[in-house]
Motif scaffolding. Structure first.
Motif: not given
Ligand code: MG
Ligand code: ADP
Length: 574
Positions: A451-452, A476, A478, A480-481
């Protein structure tokens, strides 16, 4: 002498376009604006594909992927100053990856130089650090020569990025068409071979190896050495390990592929042949504790300066990988030899592969929700067409995805590469989709993004939809990083103003609906939380060959990799 043609005038823009066309440049990516719009129009007029992107960085990534996939450079066309500066990221990435690329930058009017012209910047100097060749033609008449030199430099020797600066006043200036001499298309790179004595020595080192290993890098993929390397693997029955983008040169499911025992194979091999893979961070510099202190390296590379970096190799084979592999094969044809399949080395590797594969399978079979990485990739792998391009970036998304998602064809995996660049995915996917369309009809492009990572070039979804490229984007997610927090923890943090201000730097907004970026432009968007939803949406996306899709896959925000044997694997992103 004074025929009709003597009256014909031609603009600098048209000369640039014709010179690119003459040098076999098929694709130009960029963003138009003062002073390069006319160049894009002229290129299109000559039948060059012009792909308008939304950020020069992504345009440059796309152009560089064309170079890797086709062996001839793509071009990236950018405006002066900030446009060129945005492209530097793409140039650096291409140069680090040893991929050919041509960047054409408009620059300010020569008569205003040093006066504070619009978007004035020392572009030729700036690009020098990110390229093999950086120059400005001295006149319109010199443009074809400089462009030929840029294209030639980009593919001869170690491939890389080249920059050509076109001042604004050249673009619309007209000169007599007769005064322009187009330089013939440069020849394909000359093929160089290794010294015969070194080839003989390499063959002898391989024959005497107790625990041999072939490492196949993206240089082997670029060199189109798949046939000869596969022959070497099979004829001598040698174990091989692909680097991330070396995957597919010999198919991942080949019985001699020891990918699933990577750390073990590197650590205990006594002879390692490197086919177009540098001993940089990706291969842990070739040093202990990841390797035996006395491991014998045989380096095959086209770049003499690379030989001997970080280790003292047993043998260096300077030359084109395909040609050198054929030289090695000649040695093994003359005196046939096979590495014994019953060796303890093979047994060790096979056992390790089995236990690693079992551990991944176990994680994949976890039915708890939200899903973990392994579950996601397991279900994706089940439906992936064998011949598809896999583009991938992100931290865990890329690292775990690489272990589960298989490549069966060379040059069908594109990822963050040598420079570990995030933001390359969408540009690479666009390039791969164009190459698929023109050269491999029917092949799909699956772009697996964290996602990042997606955020760096997310607006290129509009480009994908505009050109109607049936790319499948998997995000994919989640939150966040590396990791994020779930929606309720996030809400709790927001309840305390202080805490919200201190929201962990790695957090992104939970449950972001990235799929709506795709539906905003008319593509298919899916938000999925379960394996069933994932399977169904992927099936539908694959079935829709007319439209791009984005599947936003929610996973456990704290999902991590499987337990690692070695402490160093838990920290590094390898
Ligand atoms: Mg992520
Ligand atoms: P990886 O990331 O897969 O380990 P690298 O990018 O580190 O691969 O290494 C690729 C190497 O391949 C570079 O050192 C480059 O000089 C080399 N190379 C590129 N093209 C050829 C070729 N045609 N023949 C031999 N070596 C090549």
């Amino acid at each position: 002498e004074r025929g009709d043609r003597s009256e014909e005038q031609v603009s600098g823009a048209k000369v640039v376009a014709q010179a690119l066309k003459t040098q076999g440049v098929e694709y130009v990516f960029g963003i138009v604006g003062v002073p390069v719009t006319e160049i894009a129009v002229a290129a299109q007029g000559l039948g060059i594909w012009y792909i308008g992107m939304r950020n020069e960085q992504a345009a440059c990534y796309a152009a560089s992927a064309i170079g890797y996939l086709t062996g001839r450079p793509g071009a990236c066309l950018v405006v002066s100053g900030p446009g060129l500066i945005h492209a530097l990221g793409g140039m650096a990435n291409a140069n680090m990856n040893c991929w050919p690329l041509i960047v054409i930058g408009g620059s300010s009017d020569r008569s205003q130089e040093t006066m504070g012209a619009f978007q004035e910047f020392p572009q030729v100097e700036a690009c020098r650090l990110y390229s093999k060749f950086s120059a400005r033609p001295s006149s319109i008449e010199a443009i074809p020569t400089i462009i030929e030199k840029a294209v030639r430099s980009s593919i001869y020797g170690r491939p890389g990025a080249c920059y050509v600066d076109i001042p604004a006043d050249f673009v619309n200036l007209e000169v007599n068409a007769n005064s322009i001499k187009y330089v013939e298309c440069c020849m394909p790179p000359p093929v160089s071979m290794a010294e015969t004595s070194a080839v003989r020595m390499a063959a002898s080192v391989i024959r005497n190896a107790k625990q041999p290993l072939l490492v196949i890098g993206k240089g082997a993929a670029y060199a189109r050495a798949e046939e000869s390397i596969r022959k070497l693997v099979e004829q001598c029955k040698l174990p091989f390990l692909p680097t991330p983008m070396g995957k597919g040169v010999v198919p991942d499911n080949h019985p001699n592929c020891v990918r699933a025992a990577r750390s073990r194979a590197l650590q205990f091999a006594d002879v390692i042949v490197l086919f177009g893979a540098r001993l940089n961070w990706i291969l842990h510099f070739g040093l202990p504790p990841r390797y035996q202190p006395d491991v014998k390296f045989i380096q095959v590379d086209i770049c003499a300066e690379e030989l001997g970096n970080n280790v003292r190799p047993a043998v260096t084979l300077l030359g084109d990988i395909n040609a050198v592999t054929k030289q090695l094969l000649e040695q093994f044809d003359k005196t046939p030899w096979q590495y014994p399949p019953e060796s303890t080395w093979w047994k060790t590797l096979r056992e390790k592969m089995k236990s690693n594969e079992a551990a991944s399978k176990e994680l994949a079979s976890k039915i708890s929700l939200p899903m973990n990485y392994y579950t996601v990739f397991y279900h994706v792998q089940e439906q992936l067409p064998r011949d598809c391009f896999v583009v991938s970036e992100g931290a865990n998304t890329m690292d775990i995805g690489r272990t589960v998602l298989q490549n069966y064809l060379p040059r069908h995996r594109l990822d963050a590469g040598t420079f570990g660049t995030m933001g390359v995915g969408l540009g690479f996917a666009i390039a791969a989709a164009l190459v698929a369309k023109d050269r491999h009809p029917g092949q799909r492009v699956i772009c697996v993004e964290g996602d990042s990572a997606f955020g760096f070039s997310g607006m290129e979804v509009e480009t994908i939809c505009r050109y109607n490229l049936p790319i499948i984007l998997l995000v994919v997610n989640n939150n966040g990083i590396y990791q994020g927090v779930d929606a309720s923890s996030w809400k709790e943090m927001l309840n305390f103003r202080e805490a919200a201000a201190m929201a962990p730097p790695f957090c992104l907004l939970p449950n972001s609906h990235y799929e709506q970026v795709m539906t905003a432009f008319g593509g298919n968007g899916y938000f999925v939380q379960t394996p069933e939803e994932l399977r169904k949406s992927l099936r539908q996306s694959l079935a829709d060959t007319a439209k791009p899709s984005l599947i936003n896959i929610m996973i456990e925000p704290q999902a991590m990799r499987k337990a690692q044997d070695f402490h160093w694997l838990t920290r590094s992103n390898m």
